[in-house]
Design an enzyme around this catalytic site. Structure first.
Site, PDB file in Angstrom:
ATOM      1  N   ASP A  15       0.859  -1.187   0.000  1.00 21.98           N
ATOM      2  CA  ASP A  15       0.000   0.000   0.000  1.00 21.98           C
ATOM      3  C   ASP A  15       0.896   1.238   0.000  1.00 21.98           C
ATOM      4  OD1 ASP A  15      -3.203   0.577   1.145  1.00 21.98           O
ATOM      5  OD2 ASP A  15      -1.746   2.219   1.069  1.00 21.98           O
ATOM      6  N   ILE A  16       0.533   2.206  -0.830  1.00 22.93           N
ATOM      7  CA  ILE A  16       1.374   3.409  -0.984  1.00 22.93           C
ATOM      8  C   ILE A  16       1.323   4.307   0.256  1.00 22.93           C
ATOM      9  CG2 ILE A  16      -0.282   5.047  -2.015  1.00 22.93           C
ATOM     10  CD1 ILE A  16       1.833   5.536  -4.210  1.00 22.93           C
ATOM     11  N   GLY A  74     -15.733   2.979   3.672  1.00 18.87           N
ATOM     12  CA  GLY A  74     -14.354   3.468   3.618  1.00 18.87           C
ATOM     13  C   GLY A  74     -13.615   3.124   2.338  1.00 18.87           C
ATOM     14  N   HIS A 116     -10.297  -4.997  -3.041  1.00 20.12           N
ATOM     15  CA  HIS A 116      -8.985  -5.424  -2.527  1.00 20.12           C
ATOM     16  C   HIS A 116      -9.100  -5.791  -1.058  1.00 20.12           C
ATOM     17  CE1 HIS A 116      -9.509  -1.070  -2.275  1.00 20.12           C
ATOM     18  NE2 HIS A 116      -8.918  -1.164  -1.094  1.00 20.12           N
ATOM     19  N   LEU A 117      -8.208  -6.670  -0.648  1.00 20.29           N
ATOM     20  CA  LEU A 117      -8.113  -7.094   0.754  1.00 20.29           C
ATOM     21  C   LEU A 117      -6.878  -6.439   1.359  1.00 20.29           C
ATOM     22  CD1 LEU A 117      -8.916  -9.107   3.110  1.00 20.29           C
ATOM     23  CD2 LEU A 117      -7.375 -10.750   1.993  1.00 20.29           C
ATOM     24  N   HIS A 118      -7.085  -5.695   2.455  1.00 18.05           N
ATOM     25  CA  HIS A 118      -5.944  -5.121   3.177  1.00 18.05           C
ATOM     26  C   HIS A 118      -5.345  -6.179   4.100  1.00 18.05           C
ATOM     27  CE1 HIS A 118      -6.644  -0.694   2.509  1.00 18.05           C
ATOM     28  NE2 HIS A 118      -7.873  -1.127   2.253  1.00 18.05           N
TER      29      HIS A 118
HETATM   30  P1  5GP Z   1      -9.610   1.546   0.465  1.00 12.35           P
HETATM   31  O1  5GP Z   1      -9.747   2.867   1.171  1.00 12.35           O
HETATM   32  O2  5GP Z   1     -10.304   1.561  -0.883  1.00 12.35           O
HETATM   33  O3  5GP Z   1      -9.974   0.361   1.311  1.00 12.35           O
HETATM   34  O4  5GP Z   1      -8.063   1.355   0.226  1.00 12.35           O
HETATM   35  C1  5GP Z   1      -7.392   1.869  -0.864  1.00 12.35           C
HETATM   36  C2  5GP Z   1      -5.925   1.769  -0.529  1.00 12.35           C
HETATM   37  O5  5GP Z   1      -5.196   1.913  -1.720  1.00 12.35           O
HETATM   38  C3  5GP Z   1      -5.455   2.887   0.432  1.00 12.35           C
HETATM   39  O6  5GP Z   1      -4.916   2.288   1.603  1.00 12.35           O
HETATM   40  C4  5GP Z   1      -4.419   3.644  -0.383  1.00 12.35           C
HETATM   41  O7  5GP Z   1      -3.316   4.046   0.369  1.00 12.35           O
HETATM   42  C5  5GP Z   1      -4.039   2.648  -1.457  1.00 12.35           C
HETATM   43  N1  5GP Z   1      -3.647   3.256  -2.719  1.00 12.35           N
HETATM   44  C6  5GP Z   1      -4.285   4.280  -3.357  1.00 12.35           C
HETATM   45  N2  5GP Z   1      -3.645   4.574  -4.515  1.00 12.35           N
HETATM   46  C7  5GP Z   1      -2.594   3.712  -4.591  1.00 12.35           C
HETATM   47  C8  5GP Z   1      -1.563   3.542  -5.558  1.00 12.35           C
HETATM   48  O8  5GP Z   1      -1.473   4.225  -6.563  1.00 12.35           O
HETATM   49  N3  5GP Z   1      -0.653   2.559  -5.316  1.00 12.35           N
HETATM   50  C9  5GP Z   1      -0.710   1.782  -4.189  1.00 12.35           C
HETATM   51  N4  5GP Z   1       0.231   0.855  -4.035  1.00 12.35           N
HETATM   52  N5  5GP Z   1      -1.668   1.922  -3.253  1.00 12.35           N
HETATM   53  C10 5GP Z   1      -2.600   2.873  -3.456  1.00 12.35           C
END
Ligand code: 5GP
Ligand code: ZN
Length: 142
Positions: A31-32, A94, A101-103
């Site tokens: 995650d970035i 959120g 995706h799965l964190h």
């Molecule tokens: P969500 O909020 O949808 O559950 O999680 C999205 C995740 O994707 C966030 O934790 C965010 O930091 C990550 N993310 C967003 N853009 C990018 C990207 O361009 N590259 C990577 N590796 N992670 C990303």
């Protein structure tokens, strides 16, 4: 593959990512904006905006790979005292990137991450209410 989707572009090799694992169905990368070092995302290779659009076998496989990565984090030199696996499904839950995706989040004591519970949460609810809600969910299961 949608060109506007950042995760599709990462999977296609058109955007940068630090990839940790890849197979026929999923790709996992850092995650970035990590909650802690080692925070990973397990992403279906085929675009699916939300969990409902992910094929059953791929959804199950996301969790299989998430478990494998959680174990790898625990055995790595990164600090990892515990792990959260979670999916944000829908904006209100959120979700910010609409490619499901799965964190996989390594946790450490005092890292400051957590969930906020609503007022009254600790009071619980009655068995009758739980049974009524269970019936509503059962009613729409296949
Ligand atoms: P969500 O909020 O949808 O559950 O999680 C999205 C995740 O994707 C966030 O934790 C965010 O930091 C990550 N993310 C967003 N853009 C990018 C990207 O361009 N590259 C990577 N590796 N992670 C990303
Ligand atoms: Zn996508």
């Amino acid at each position: 593959m949608t060109n506007r989707c950042i995760f599709c572009r990462i999977i296609a090799g058109q955007a940068e990512a630090s990839i940790v694992y890849r197979d026929e169905f999923v790709t996992a990368f850092m995650d970035i904006r990590p909650i802690n070092p080692g925070h990973l995302l397990v992403v279906p290779n085929r675009h699916a905006s939300n969990l409902g659009e992910v094929d059953d076998n791929v959804g199950g496989h996301m969790f299989v790979v998430g478990r494998k990565l959680a174990s790898a984090l625990r055995h790595s030199e990164l600090r990892c005292d515990g792990v959260n696996l979670f999916v944000a499904d829908g904006a209100v839950a959120g979700q910010t990137v609409f490619h499901s995706h799965l964190h996989v989040v390594p946790r450490r004591a005092g890292d400051g991450f957590g969930f906020h519970f609503p007022p009254g949460y600790t009071r619980g609810t009655s068995r009758a209410d739980l049974d009524a809600v269970a019936a509503k969910v059962r009613a729409v299961l296949d």
